[in-house]
Design a protein around this motif. Sequence first.
Motif, PDB file in Angstrom:
ATOM      1  N   THR A 139       0.713  -1.203  -0.016  1.00  0.00           N
ATOM      2  CA  THR A 139       0.225  -0.105   0.087  1.00  0.00           C
ATOM      3  C   THR A 139       0.713   1.263   0.045  1.00  0.00           C
ATOM      4  O   THR A 139       1.866   1.187   0.419  1.00  0.00           O
ATOM      5  CB  THR A 139      -0.921   0.041   1.149  1.00  0.00           C
ATOM      6  N   ALA A 140       0.312   2.542  -0.563  1.00  0.00           N
ATOM      7  CA  ALA A 140       0.987   3.523  -0.542  1.00  0.00           C
ATOM      8  C   ALA A 140      -0.115   4.627   0.095  1.00  0.00           C
ATOM      9  O   ALA A 140      -1.320   4.994  -0.963  1.00  0.00           O
ATOM     10  CB  ALA A 140       1.527   4.103  -1.904  1.00  0.00           C
ATOM     11  N   ILE A 141      -0.301   5.034   1.187  1.00  0.00           N
ATOM     12  CA  ILE A 141      -1.227   5.866   1.774  1.00  0.00           C
ATOM     13  C   ILE A 141      -1.244   7.309   1.697  1.00  0.00           C
ATOM     14  O   ILE A 141       0.099   7.629   2.215  1.00  0.00           O
ATOM     15  CB  ILE A 141      -1.726   5.184   2.992  1.00  0.00           C
ATOM     16  N   ASP A 172      -5.495   2.814  -3.112  1.00  0.00           N
ATOM     17  CA  ASP A 172      -6.660   3.023  -2.921  1.00  0.00           C
ATOM     18  C   ASP A 172      -7.230   1.637  -2.181  1.00  0.00           C
ATOM     19  O   ASP A 172      -7.378   0.645  -3.039  1.00  0.00           O
ATOM     20  CB  ASP A 172      -7.709   3.089  -3.793  1.00  0.00           C
ATOM     21  N   PRO A 173      -7.094   1.329  -0.782  1.00  0.00           N
ATOM     22  CA  PRO A 173      -7.007  -0.114  -0.237  1.00  0.00           C
ATOM     23  C   PRO A 173      -8.535  -0.364  -0.550  1.00  0.00           C
ATOM     24  O   PRO A 173      -8.740  -1.822  -0.580  1.00  0.00           O
ATOM     25  CB  PRO A 173      -6.829   0.260   1.100  1.00  0.00           C
ATOM     26  N   ASN A 175     -10.207  -0.465  -3.184  1.00  0.00           N
ATOM     27  CA  ASN A 175     -10.375  -0.826  -4.678  1.00  0.00           C
ATOM     28  C   ASN A 175      -9.337  -1.954  -4.708  1.00  0.00           C
ATOM     29  O   ASN A 175      -8.431  -1.900  -4.894  1.00  0.00           O
ATOM     30  CB  ASN A 175     -10.062   0.335  -5.718  1.00  0.00           C
ATOM     31  N   LYS A 176      -9.902  -3.212  -4.844  1.00  0.00           N
ATOM     32  CA  LYS A 176      -9.190  -4.281  -4.805  1.00  0.00           C
ATOM     33  C   LYS A 176      -8.768  -4.806  -6.359  1.00  0.00           C
ATOM     34  O   LYS A 176      -8.202  -5.876  -6.523  1.00  0.00           O
ATOM     35  CB  LYS A 176      -9.831  -5.522  -4.287  1.00  0.00           C
ATOM     36  N   ARG A 177      -9.145  -3.928  -7.278  1.00  0.00           N
ATOM     37  CA  ARG A 177      -8.852  -4.318  -8.516  1.00  0.00           C
ATOM     38  C   ARG A 177      -7.728  -3.317  -9.276  1.00  0.00           C
ATOM     39  O   ARG A 177      -7.044  -2.668  -8.169  1.00  0.00           O
ATOM     40  CB  ARG A 177     -10.146  -4.075  -9.289  1.00  0.00           C
ATOM     41  N   SER A 178      -7.518  -3.462 -10.246  1.00  0.00           N
ATOM     42  CA  SER A 178      -6.187  -2.950 -10.791  1.00  0.00           C
ATOM     43  C   SER A 178      -6.296  -1.490 -10.761  1.00  0.00           C
ATOM     44  O   SER A 178      -5.159  -0.619 -10.574  1.00  0.00           O
ATOM     45  CB  SER A 178      -5.796  -3.151 -12.237  1.00  0.00           C
ATOM     46  N   GLY A 179      -7.387  -0.695 -10.569  1.00  0.00           N
ATOM     47  CA  GLY A 179      -7.720   0.708 -10.927  1.00  0.00           C
ATOM     48  C   GLY A 179      -7.308   1.305  -9.386  1.00  0.00           C
ATOM     49  O   GLY A 179      -7.031   2.449  -9.449  1.00  0.00           O
ATOM     50  N   GLY A 180      -6.826   0.527  -8.493  1.00  0.00           N
ATOM     51  CA  GLY A 180      -6.404   1.012  -7.144  1.00  0.00           C
ATOM     52  C   GLY A 180      -5.065   0.985  -7.120  1.00  0.00           C
ATOM     53  O   GLY A 180      -4.543   1.549  -6.101  1.00  0.00           O
ATOM     54  N   ASP A 222       5.392  13.911  -5.225  1.00  0.00           N
ATOM     55  CA  ASP A 222       5.892  13.836  -6.520  1.00  0.00           C
ATOM     56  C   ASP A 222       6.697  12.748  -7.022  1.00  0.00           C
ATOM     57  O   ASP A 222       7.289  12.439  -8.096  1.00  0.00           O
ATOM     58  CB  ASP A 222       6.639  15.454  -6.886  1.00  0.00           C
ATOM     59  N   ALA A 223       6.632  11.685  -5.946  1.00  0.00           N
ATOM     60  CA  ALA A 223       7.389  10.411  -6.278  1.00  0.00           C
ATOM     61  C   ALA A 223       6.159   9.503  -7.222  1.00  0.00           C
ATOM     62  O   ALA A 223       6.624   8.666  -7.683  1.00  0.00           O
ATOM     63  CB  ALA A 223       7.636   9.808  -5.290  1.00  0.00           C
ATOM     64  N   LEU A 224       4.967  10.201  -7.257  1.00  0.00           N
ATOM     65  CA  LEU A 224       3.921   9.493  -7.944  1.00  0.00           C
ATOM     66  C   LEU A 224       4.193   9.379  -9.587  1.00  0.00           C
ATOM     67  O   LEU A 224       4.282  10.626  -9.847  1.00  0.00           O
ATOM     68  CB  LEU A 224       2.795   9.774  -7.579  1.00  0.00           C
ATOM     69  N   ILE A 225       4.436   8.367 -10.147  1.00  0.00           N
ATOM     70  CA  ILE A 225       4.836   8.566 -11.509  1.00  0.00           C
ATOM     71  C   ILE A 225       3.743   8.964 -12.371  1.00  0.00           C
ATOM     72  O   ILE A 225       2.433   8.464 -12.288  1.00  0.00           O
ATOM     73  CB  ILE A 225       5.229   7.021 -12.194  1.00  0.00           C
ATOM     74  N   GLY A 226       4.024  10.176 -13.053  1.00  0.00           N
ATOM     75  CA  GLY A 226       3.062  10.579 -13.953  1.00  0.00           C
ATOM     76  C   GLY A 226       1.833  11.742 -13.068  1.00  0.00           C
ATOM     77  O   GLY A 226       1.176  12.382 -13.556  1.00  0.00           O
ATOM     78  N   GLY A 227       2.210  11.675 -11.651  1.00  0.00           N
ATOM     79  CA  GLY A 227       1.334  12.517 -10.932  1.00  0.00           C
ATOM     80  C   GLY A 227      -0.200  12.096 -10.797  1.00  0.00           C
ATOM     81  O   GLY A 227      -0.971  13.049 -10.264  1.00  0.00           O
ATOM     82  N   VAL A 228      -0.499  11.000 -11.246  1.00  0.00           N
ATOM     83  CA  VAL A 228      -1.932  10.667 -11.273  1.00  0.00           C
ATOM     84  C   VAL A 228      -1.852   9.157 -10.607  1.00  0.00           C
ATOM     85  O   VAL A 228      -1.073   8.303 -10.748  1.00  0.00           O
ATOM     86  CB  VAL A 228      -2.241  10.468 -12.767  1.00  0.00           C
ATOM     87  N   GLU A 229      -3.008   9.254  -9.713  1.00  0.00           N
ATOM     88  CA  GLU A 229      -3.277   7.704  -8.997  1.00  0.00           C
ATOM     89  C   GLU A 229      -4.109   6.861  -9.938  1.00  0.00           C
ATOM     90  O   GLU A 229      -4.982   7.251 -10.714  1.00  0.00           O
ATOM     91  CB  GLU A 229      -4.047   8.044  -7.671  1.00  0.00           C
ATOM     92  N   GLY A 230      -3.928   5.549  -9.624  1.00  0.00           N
ATOM     93  CA  GLY A 230      -4.840   4.543  -9.996  1.00  0.00           C
ATOM     94  C   GLY A 230      -4.401   3.998 -11.508  1.00  0.00           C
ATOM     95  O   GLY A 230      -5.181   3.407 -12.080  1.00  0.00           O
TER      96      GLY A 230
END
Length: 384
Positions: A139-141, A172-173, A175-180, A222-230
């Motif tokens: 997880t990354a909260i 997104d804990p 969301n158990k699918r790939s979108g999380g 800013d370590a989030l690649i692309g700056g977009v979650e999911g």
Amino acid sequence: MIRDKDVLNQITDTIRQFVNNQLIPMEHWVAENDRLPDDIISQMRELGLFGLTIPEEYGGLGVTMEEEVTLAFELGRTSPAFRSLIGTNNGIGSSGLVIDGTEAQKQKYLPRLASGEIIGSFCLTEPDSGSDAASLKTTAIKDGDTYVINGTKRYITNAPEAGVFTVMARTDPQNKRSGGISAFIVESDTPGITLGKIDKKMGQKGAHTCDVIFDNCVVPADALIGGVEGVGFKTAMKVLDKGRLHIAAASTGAATRMLDDALHYAVERKQFGQPIANFQLIQAMLADSKAEIYAAKSMVLDASRLRDEGKDVVTESSCAKMFATEMCGRVADRAVQIHGGAGYIADYGIERFYRDVRLYRLYEGTTQIQQIIIARNMIKEVSE
């Protein structure tokens, strides 16, 4: 797509000579010492091998997919440990940034990866998440302007040498699918990261893997690649589509080397007063291997050209990866058989290749996963 044939031929010739004159003579040493010589790594840096696929504006050579697999055919002819060290920087270790990274992330990391100053590593697999990559538990909260990462990654190539990790984690804990799932770029000296012991593997000595454990590892937003979650899982799949073509090419190169060794042995080895190459059953194994290598090479080149044209090659890359890696295993088995008892002895090197190439059928998606991808895409096409 080949941009400049003369330039590609020059690079290919340089790599071929490097493989023949520097890498092949060191194969036994690498296997015995389970590491690459420092001078070889330095030469790799000088030749620009760590940045073959990284765009030129970030210090790499920016080769196309067809050019990349052409070079991988050559690099595959020697111990996989050599290709593994540079392959991660050119493949799964940098591709996430190249494909989906922000400009700031690219500027910060790609030049250092291209020069070989730092080694990249790709953290997807977990103790309970392998082929079912979307079920990962790391997880990354988000906590203010940071993310806190917790979880364990397993069998991570180049982790002991890595300077930076591409980490897939669930933001997104619920969301158990790939979108999380999201992707992060994390420096290896970040507090909260520890490494497990280096894995003892069946083969591929000198190419190291181990667990990477994240325990309340805090990274900036800013370590989030692309700056977009999911979208991390989508990034990972795009990375693997490209990586599968590279592995298919490396497998084809390894098969080429093993067949060459087996052919020379068959011509030199005499039984019943003549070279064993004169025996038709030996010839059948040589011929089957040659034909299968040719088929694999054709598949890899065709899929690579389609990718360079901007086509969706998910099916084609899976086909190439599946066929080339399975073919490589068959060639390895035949090469041992042609060598006879000598093929089981370490001095000849074939038994090492036999063990080394077994991994190709497992990582970046097992053969069975490739079969599922291919079949599902076929069904999807006919349903539409």
